[in-house]
Design an enzyme around this catalytic site. Structure first.
Site, PDB file in Angstrom:
ATOM      1  N   HIS A   1       0.841  -1.191   0.000  1.00 59.21           N
ATOM      2  CA  HIS A   1       0.000   0.000   0.000  1.00 59.21           C
ATOM      3  C   HIS A   1       0.879   1.246   0.000  1.00 59.21           C
ATOM      4  CE1 HIS A   1       0.939  -0.595   4.246  1.00 59.21           C
ATOM      5  NE2 HIS A   1       0.429   0.596   4.563  1.00 59.21           N
TER       6      HIS A   1
ATOM      7  N   ASP B   1       6.032   4.244   4.889  1.00 62.65           N
ATOM      8  CA  ASP B   1       6.928   3.264   5.494  1.00 62.65           C
ATOM      9  C   ASP B   1       6.924   1.936   4.757  1.00 62.65           C
ATOM     10  OD1 ASP B   1       4.257   3.084   6.475  1.00 62.65           O
ATOM     11  OD2 ASP B   1       4.891   1.866   8.161  1.00 62.65           O
TER      12      ASP B   1
END
Length: 257
Positions: A63, A67
């Protein structure tokens, strides 16, 4: 001789810290090397783990939270230093192609190899790779934005591996990952912070273990820890109370699957 190895490059959430790197791992299946997520600092972690850039020809991005993909541009452009010609295929959510294209455009960068950007937007599980010895299916996850996990099955080694990060507790995935050999499941929080997990669409260590138990997987690996915890021992204790065959992910830790 077949070789199956999982190298955890990073397994921590949010802002990277000196010894807590963002999500990235390399799954080696014989001669195939898959990069799963690519958080900031992935290139440096690959060097530490002695994983060569040239070996990776497929990237799976779960996604578009930073991070999990902020290291991708550096990964893709670094291949030019070695004049790579072998293509790279990147699977990721819709919008990733635009992000990469804009960067290459404004930096006037022309890659030395063919880059295949395969965008995902289906909300149901779909098969995205079908090769003689390798199949990959998406695992729809429940997060704040569109997110997929990945079910990787390698017939040559007879190994199945499911990667599920980031997600709220999601029993709907159980039917997809039923009986896998290894499950990597996020465990951002402990049960003492279950309300925070619910608010942010993340899981606790206990919830990760419940998914492993329901899916009857062989082994569970937990990761994606919140920076609020100084130790992972309580995560391990909490998960093993539900599912004994639980392991802790650590940066640069290697699992022989």
């Amino acid at each position: 001789m077949t070789k199956v190895k999982l190298t955890i490059l990073g397994c921590h959430s949010s802002t990277p810290r000196p010894h807590c790197h963002n999500s990235a791992q390399v799954l080696q299946l014989d001669e195939s090397h898959l990069l799963i997520d690519c958080g900031e600092g992935t290139l440096m972690q690959m060097k530490k783990a002695k994983i060569q850039l040239k070996d990776i020809d497929m990237v799976l991005i779960s996604h578009l939270h930073g991070d999990h993909f902020y290291g991708l541009i550096g990964f893709l452009t670094s291949h030019d230093q070695y004049m790579r010609t072998k293509p790279i295929t990147v699977f990721g959510p819709k919008g990733l192609n635009e992000i990469v294209s804009v960067h290459l455009k404004v930096t006037n960068r022309i890659l030395s190899y063919k880059l295949n950007m395969m965008e995902l937007q289906e909300t149901k599980s779909q098969q995205i790779v079908h090769q003689p010895h390798l199949t990959i299916k998406t695992i729809p996850l429940k997060h704040r934005i569109y997110t997929n996990g990945f079910l990787i099955e390698h017939t040559h080694t007879n190994i199945s591996y499911a990667y599920c990060s980031d997600t709220a507790y999601n029993p709907e995935m159980v039917s997809i990952i039923q009986g896998v050999d290894w499950l990597y499941h996020e465990a951002t929080f402990l049960e003492t912070h279950s309300i925070k997990a619910q608010q942010t669409n993340h899981s606790t260590a206990k919830q990760a273990a419940l998914i492993a138990q329901k899916a009857k997987v062989n082994q569970l690996i937990i990761g994606h820890y919140s920076s609020r915890y100084q130790s992972k021992e309580n995560h391990l204790k909490e998960a093993r109370a539900i599912f004994r065959n639980t392991n802790i992910a650590e940066d640069l830790k290697v699992f022989e699957l």
